[in-house]
Scaffold this active site. Sequence first.
Site, PDB file in Angstrom:
ATOM      1  N   GLY A 104     102.491  64.369 -89.667  1.00 61.15           N
ATOM      2  CA  GLY A 104     101.512  65.220 -89.009  1.00 61.15           C
ATOM      3  C   GLY A 104     100.078  64.786 -89.259  1.00 61.15           C
ATOM      4  O   GLY A 104      99.147  65.406 -88.736  1.00 61.15           O
ATOM      5  N   GLU A 139      97.152  57.930-106.189  1.00 62.55           N
ATOM      6  CA  GLU A 139      96.638  59.192-106.716  1.00 62.55           C
ATOM      7  C   GLU A 139      95.909  58.917-108.023  1.00 62.55           C
ATOM      8  O   GLU A 139      96.387  58.121-108.842  1.00 62.55           O
ATOM      9  CB  GLU A 139      97.769  60.192-106.976  1.00 62.55           C
ATOM     10  N   HIS A 163     107.751  59.352 -97.163  1.00 61.94           N
ATOM     11  CA  HIS A 163     106.441  59.274 -96.510  1.00 61.94           C
ATOM     12  C   HIS A 163     106.135  57.865 -95.992  1.00 61.94           C
ATOM     13  O   HIS A 163     105.856  57.671 -94.804  1.00 61.94           O
ATOM     14  CB  HIS A 163     105.333  59.698 -97.470  1.00 61.94           C
ATOM     15  N   ARG A 259      92.021  58.157-104.990  1.00 57.60           N
ATOM     16  CA  ARG A 259      92.950  58.827-104.082  1.00 57.60           C
ATOM     17  C   ARG A 259      92.847  58.144-102.728  1.00 57.60           C
ATOM     18  O   ARG A 259      91.773  58.105-102.122  1.00 57.60           O
ATOM     19  CB  ARG A 259      92.599  60.311-103.964  1.00 57.60           C
ATOM     20  N   ARG A 290      92.964  54.370 -92.560  1.00 58.17           N
ATOM     21  CA  ARG A 290      92.945  55.209 -93.754  1.00 58.17           C
ATOM     22  C   ARG A 290      93.413  56.611 -93.396  1.00 58.17           C
ATOM     23  O   ARG A 290      92.753  57.344 -92.660  1.00 58.17           O
ATOM     24  CB  ARG A 290      91.539  55.242 -94.361  1.00 58.17           C
ATOM     25  N   GLN A 292      94.030  59.080 -95.657  1.00 60.02           N
ATOM     26  CA  GLN A 292      93.327  60.045 -96.499  1.00 60.02           C
ATOM     27  C   GLN A 292      92.613  59.296 -97.606  1.00 60.02           C
ATOM     28  O   GLN A 292      93.056  58.201 -97.991  1.00 60.02           O
ATOM     29  CB  GLN A 292      94.296  61.078 -97.100  1.00 60.02           C
ATOM     30  N   LYS A 300      88.448  44.517 -89.882  1.00 58.93           N
ATOM     31  CA  LYS A 300      87.639  43.547 -90.614  1.00 58.93           C
ATOM     32  C   LYS A 300      87.520  42.289 -89.762  1.00 58.93           C
ATOM     33  O   LYS A 300      88.506  41.619 -89.477  1.00 58.93           O
ATOM     34  CB  LYS A 300      88.272  43.261 -91.980  1.00 58.93           C
ATOM     35  N   ARG A 390      94.185  49.855-111.272  1.00 56.11           N
ATOM     36  CA  ARG A 390      94.902  49.522-110.041  1.00 56.11           C
ATOM     37  C   ARG A 390      96.418  49.515-110.215  1.00 56.11           C
ATOM     38  O   ARG A 390      97.147  49.244-109.277  1.00 56.11           O
ATOM     39  CB  ARG A 390      94.454  48.146-109.526  1.00 56.11           C
TER      40      ARG A 390
END
Length: 413
Positions: A104, A139, A163, A259, A290, A292, A300, A390
């Site tokens: 969604g 996260e 996901h 995030r 992106r 979120q 690019k 990372r």
Amino acid sequence: DEQAFSAMKDDIETFEQSTKSDDATSGAVVQLNRLYYFAIPPSAFADTATAINKTSMQDPSKGWTRLIVEKPFGRDLSSFEELNKTLSTQFTEDHLYRIDHYLGKELVQNLTVLRFANIWLERIWNKDNIQSVILTFKEPFGTDGRGGYFDQYGIIRDILQNHLLQVLTLVAMETPSQLIGPMAGKAIRDAKVGVLNAINPIELGDVLLGQYEGYADDPTITNKDTNTPTFAVIHLKINTPRWHGVPFILKAGKALNERKAEMRIQFKDAPAGQFLFQSKSCPRNELVMRMQPNEAMYLKTNVKKPGFDATPVQSELEINYDTRFFKDGEDKATANPDAYTRLILDVLQGKQGAFVRDDELRRAWEIFTPVLHKIENDNVQPIKYKTGGRGPEEADTFIAERAGYVRNLDYTY
């Protein structure tokens, strides 16, 4: 508790009757529909489904009955089949809306328009032009007291198997026969299943696992020697003519430096670029979407460095949703509703294209179950990594080797 559902059914019918009486005076034709939301543990599915089926289904002549079902949809193939049997013996697929809120998200829903409404993009969306596809979820926090729950599932089950894999199917699927309309739900999901059927089950060598330092210190985690991963990178291959040889990377982790959830498509080197520009750097193009936070898409792109020199320098062609589509002072939540709002509206309208069908889930678990069992049965140990970074240093090397991904260290977004 069938008795409780039976009492609820009586309340529903009393309300429906009052609504019907009110509208009878206006001559309106009223459809009396019932929507149930399963935000409950899987262990409660069977009793709840049975109680609804026996007591609270709407008469089809009066309206529809639909159920929204939240994950987890099992933790491996056998547990999924058990859950699915529970639901399928009580309801048909037309009743069931298995919700994955990533389907969604604005940028995910934009994929079908971006891909199939732009001739230039579809022409380059293949193995001849694309070097790699990397789907990332990050996260900046750990389990934060949810460790007891998370430790039963881990990052692969929590993020990658659902996901990110769902996003991958939309990135990679062939053109559905319909994208809007009464047959769109079936057409889109058929195309997604086609992608999943072209992916072999994952092997341990295609996986890199990590666990952040201090993970087991969460007081809700009872097994202090747990090997549950909080970070994972998985290399997949899609065995179709369009994607043969293109690495697909799924990457997710907790307690990292930011995030972020994004799709990153890196294209191949510009032909003869090194020769044409006299060995000067000619970075690879990338399309980044992106999801979120702060939805955006940017390409690019190499342009001439300002001044007398003709050195290529990387910049971006960009659409930032906050500045491009929303006016100052406009309520963003109204103009760009959140994922659950979109998906619940789809349920009310009977649109199933953004929901997960049983054959999708079955194939997803067939792909992931062997490696999940291997990790657990062989007690495969994840690489420890520090919080706020990372992830494991080995992850960048793994991605560079498996995906042929080249990072432009001179570029700053």
